[in-house]
Design an enzyme around this catalytic site. Sequence first.
Site, PDB file in Angstrom:
ATOM      1  N   VAL A  14      93.265  22.172 -12.468  1.00 37.18           N
ATOM      2  CA  VAL A  14      92.676  22.169 -11.210  1.00 37.18           C
ATOM      3  C   VAL A  14      91.205  21.763 -11.574  1.00 37.18           C
ATOM      4  O   VAL A  14      90.536  20.809 -10.455  1.00 37.18           O
ATOM      5  CB  VAL A  14      92.439  23.667 -10.489  1.00 37.18           C
ATOM      6  CG1 VAL A  14      91.476  23.682  -9.436  1.00 37.18           C
ATOM      7  CG2 VAL A  14      93.720  24.368 -10.181  1.00 37.18           C
ATOM      8  N   LYS A  45      86.855  25.123 -23.570  1.00 38.48           N
ATOM      9  CA  LYS A  45      87.059  25.998 -24.756  1.00 38.48           C
ATOM     10  C   LYS A  45      87.112  25.303 -25.913  1.00 38.48           C
ATOM     11  O   LYS A  45      86.198  25.365 -26.927  1.00 38.48           O
ATOM     12  CB  LYS A  45      88.296  26.872 -24.658  1.00 38.48           C
ATOM     13  CG  LYS A  45      88.162  28.275 -23.858  1.00 38.48           C
ATOM     14  CD  LYS A  45      88.828  29.508 -24.381  1.00 38.48           C
ATOM     15  CE  LYS A  45      88.441  30.596 -23.652  1.00 38.48           C
ATOM     16  NZ  LYS A  45      88.942  30.773 -22.311  1.00 38.48           N
ATOM     17  N   GLU A 190     102.815  30.489 -13.575  1.00 41.48           N
ATOM     18  CA  GLU A 190     101.881  30.983 -14.318  1.00 41.48           C
ATOM     19  C   GLU A 190     102.376  30.757 -15.873  1.00 41.48           C
ATOM     20  O   GLU A 190     103.597  30.756 -15.875  1.00 41.48           O
ATOM     21  CB  GLU A 190     101.563  32.201 -14.195  1.00 41.48           C
ATOM     22  CG  GLU A 190     101.255  32.738 -12.499  1.00 41.48           C
ATOM     23  CD  GLU A 190     100.052  31.933 -12.396  1.00 41.48           C
ATOM     24  OE1 GLU A 190      98.767  32.168 -12.701  1.00 41.48           O
ATOM     25  OE2 GLU A 190      99.920  31.170 -11.186  1.00 41.48           O
ATOM     26  N   LYS A 205      97.597  37.678  -3.637  1.00 41.33           N
ATOM     27  CA  LYS A 205      97.350  36.649  -2.423  1.00 41.33           C
ATOM     28  C   LYS A 205      97.350  37.478  -1.025  1.00 41.33           C
ATOM     29  O   LYS A 205      96.497  37.497  -0.313  1.00 41.33           O
ATOM     30  CB  LYS A 205      98.268  35.546  -2.520  1.00 41.33           C
ATOM     31  CG  LYS A 205      97.924  34.618  -3.784  1.00 41.33           C
ATOM     32  CD  LYS A 205      99.015  33.568  -3.538  1.00 41.33           C
ATOM     33  CE  LYS A 205      98.864  32.460  -4.994  1.00 41.33           C
ATOM     34  NZ  LYS A 205     100.065  31.957  -5.490  1.00 41.33           N
TER      35      LYS A 205
END
Length: 432
Positions: A14, A45, A190, A205
């Site tokens: 994203v 990171k 995921e 959600k």
Amino acid sequence: MKAISIGLLGLGTVGSGVVKIIESHQDKLMHQIGCPVKVSKVLVKNMEKERAVAIDKNLLSSRPEEVLEDPEIDVIIEVMGGIEETREYILQALQNKKHVVTANKDLMALYGAELLQTATENECDLFYEASVAGGIPILRGLTDGLSSDRITKMMGIVNGTTNFILTKMSKEGRPYEEVLKEAQELGFAESDPTADVEGLDAARKMAILATLGFSMNVELDDVMVEGITNISEEDLEYSKTLGYTMKLIGMASRSGNNVEVSVQPALLAESHPLASVNNEYNAVYVYGEAVGETMFYGPGAGSLPTATAVVSDLVAVLKNLRLGVNGRSAISPQFPKSLKRSDEIFAKFFIRLHVKDEVGVLAKITNIFAEHGVGFDKILQLPLTDHGASEIVLVTHKASMAAFEQIKQKLNDFEMVNQIKSTYRVEGEDNK
Ligand code: HSE
């Protein structure tokens, strides 16, 4: 004209999309905001990792304070995911008077109330459009587009992975494991797909949708959740035979001021608008007392679709900044939380039973339903290859969930029933 500086937390799928949209749509952003927008620091990171977008390495930092405490930065965009550490960063950003845009549904479902409260106390905006159904502008649809109406029902296909799996299993007859693997390769599952297939991602959600749509603080623990892992090929076949399509449905409904919020696989009438939402696509069907039926459809994940929602939130923050009204859009819930009891939740139910093939078995079974005042829409009885057993499939008329649970208990105890193979809610035949 001085540019607005953005600090980005995370530069994954994203985050890269956000950088691309800010660059490629700079003209449109300037037209709306009146000044340029630039990403000036990015927390990552791994400083050495290859990125999906070309970015000046000098903007990268692995030290959160360099982004969160930079006085030049007005807005923090959080697209790194995670919960506890991310919550700390967002709280810190808000306390440093930085507006926040996040795509983090896990965080908003768990700590949304606290984070919004902190935002308001610090006169900051906190927007999270991308947290539900990726590129679909459903949160603004509810809070702006439908703000004048009273919403009574929201039904969502809000998890792309499970919708992809169910579509491929039922339309192409492919096995669960194979399709799940494909969803992972395509990048919308995921990293640990348990949250997808067990319904937790959709539940997060739905908690966010119900909170906004019903103006009530609905938390994750208030959502009844069941995933798709127990759906068998037989159930998918019966679903088609009976004129339904199997979908993982997020349900949020209100009667008076009592609400039900749940996620479960359901047999959805083929005629319902959500029945044609296939593959990884998402949609949220919203019924408002005045507007009637509406449906919001689109991509629920993916780099650029999700990034459009993030950058649109950024535009909203910056428009507020121009008007000097940041931190005033979070409206506290109008109603205290009030959840429906199981005798207040009504649905039709599908039940598939294996029974002893003896004279009168069907009559005895339907009698158990009749004792609870429950009649039938559809009845099928078929022989099984097992000697002396048959399969009965029933679709009830509307009944309360409490009555259906009691019926199931009686069927379980009934010696002519070998096994209850499956039960599902049947939805979408009456839209309100
Ligand atoms: N895993 C999610 C899905 C990604 O499959 O819909 C978007 O939240």
